[in-house]
Design a protein around this motif. Structure first.
Motif, short mmCIF file in Angstrom:
data_model
loop_
_atom_site.label_atom_id
_atom_site.label_comp_id
_atom_site.label_asym_id
_atom_site.label_seq_id
_atom_site.Cartn_x
_atom_site.Cartn_y
_atom_site.Cartn_z
N UNK A 196 -4.50 -4.52 -8.48
CA UNK A 196 -3.49 -3.51 -8.18
C UNK A 196 -3.50 -3.20 -6.68
N UNK A 197 -2.32 -3.13 -6.11
CA UNK A 197 -2.17 -2.84 -4.69
C UNK A 197 -1.18 -1.71 -4.51
N UNK A 198 -1.26 -1.01 -3.38
CA UNK A 198 -0.31 0.05 -3.11
C UNK A 198 1.12 -0.49 -3.17
N UNK A 199 1.31 -1.69 -2.66
CA UNK A 199 2.66 -2.27 -2.62
C UNK A 199 3.24 -2.44 -4.02
N UNK A 200 2.38 -2.56 -5.05
CA UNK A 200 2.87 -2.73 -6.42
C UNK A 200 3.78 -1.58 -6.84
N UNK A 201 3.49 -0.38 -6.35
CA UNK A 201 4.26 0.80 -6.75
C UNK A 201 5.63 0.82 -6.09
N UNK A 202 5.77 0.11 -4.99
CA UNK A 202 7.01 0.19 -4.20
C UNK A 202 7.87 -1.06 -4.29
N UNK B 254 4.84 -5.55 1.15
CA UNK B 254 3.44 -5.90 0.89
C UNK B 254 2.56 -4.84 1.56
N UNK B 255 1.25 -4.91 1.30
CA UNK B 255 0.36 -3.91 1.86
C UNK B 255 0.42 -3.86 3.38
N UNK B 256 0.79 -4.97 4.01
CA UNK B 256 0.85 -5.03 5.47
C UNK B 256 1.97 -4.20 6.05
N UNK B 257 2.84 -3.65 5.20
CA UNK B 257 3.95 -2.83 5.68
C UNK B 257 3.61 -1.34 5.72
N UNK B 258 2.37 -1.00 5.32
CA UNK B 258 1.94 0.39 5.34
C UNK B 258 0.92 0.61 6.45
N UNK C 158 -2.65 -1.51 5.81
CA UNK C 158 -3.41 -1.53 4.56
C UNK C 158 -4.00 -2.90 4.23
N UNK C 159 -3.33 -3.97 4.64
CA UNK C 159 -3.85 -5.28 4.28
C UNK C 159 -5.11 -5.64 5.08
N UNK C 160 -5.45 -4.81 6.07
CA UNK C 160 -6.68 -5.04 6.85
C UNK C 160 -7.83 -4.18 6.33
N UNK C 161 -7.54 -3.26 5.43
CA UNK C 161 -8.56 -2.31 5.02
C UNK C 161 -9.50 -2.89 3.96
N UNK D 249 -5.59 5.75 -2.27
CA UNK D 249 -5.90 5.27 -3.60
C UNK D 249 -4.65 5.11 -4.43
N UNK D 250 -4.69 4.16 -5.37
CA UNK D 250 -3.59 4.02 -6.31
C UNK D 250 -4.17 3.78 -7.69
#
Ligand SMILES: [Zn+2]
Length: 123
Positions: A1-7, A15-19, A31-34, A56-57
């Motif tokens: 599960x990734x943050x991007x999944x919700x959006x 993708x996570x790299x957009x946050x 986020x993709x570096x975290x 967190x998600x």
């Protein structure tokens, strides 16, 4: 599960790299570096510098179970996260949705919800 999944339901390019988040220690990061801490119902993103848990998600179902048990114990008030497309998203700091190539001026902000992590601490 990734943050991007919700959006991704509303934005199929995401993708996570957009946050982008800026940690309380001052470290700005995508986020993709975290550092990821992944469980079956919960994913937590940690700062690359100080390892503070920032974002967190979790699934809506898992969140409901958690908050029910927590609120019975602590009666905590306030926003515990953002419900987005079947997920609950929480963050200690504001999350900027900033696709690479755009400026911060164009970013959408998801306001921080520190109570998300107060609840998790009791797990
Ligand atoms: Zn940090």
């Amino acid at each position: 599960m990734r943050l991007a999944d919700a959006f991704v339901v509303d934005r199929d390019w995401i993708s996570d790299g957009d946050f982008v988040v800026t940690c309380t220690c001052g470290q700005e990061q995508r986020l993709d570096a975290m550092t990821l801490d992944e469980g079956s119902d919960l994913t937590v993103y940690d700062c690359t510098r100080c390892e503070n848990s920032l974002v967190g998600i979790m699934t809506d179902g898992a969140a409901t179970d958690l908050w029910l048990s927590i609120s019975a114990m602590t009666r905590s008030q306030g926003s515990q996260g953002h419900r987005v497309n079947g997920y609950l998203v929480g963050s200690k700091v504001d999350i900027a949705l900033q696709p690479s190539g755009t400026g911060l001026d164009d970013a959408e902000l998801l306001l921080g919800t520190p109570n998300f992590f107060f609840a998790l601490r009791d797990l």
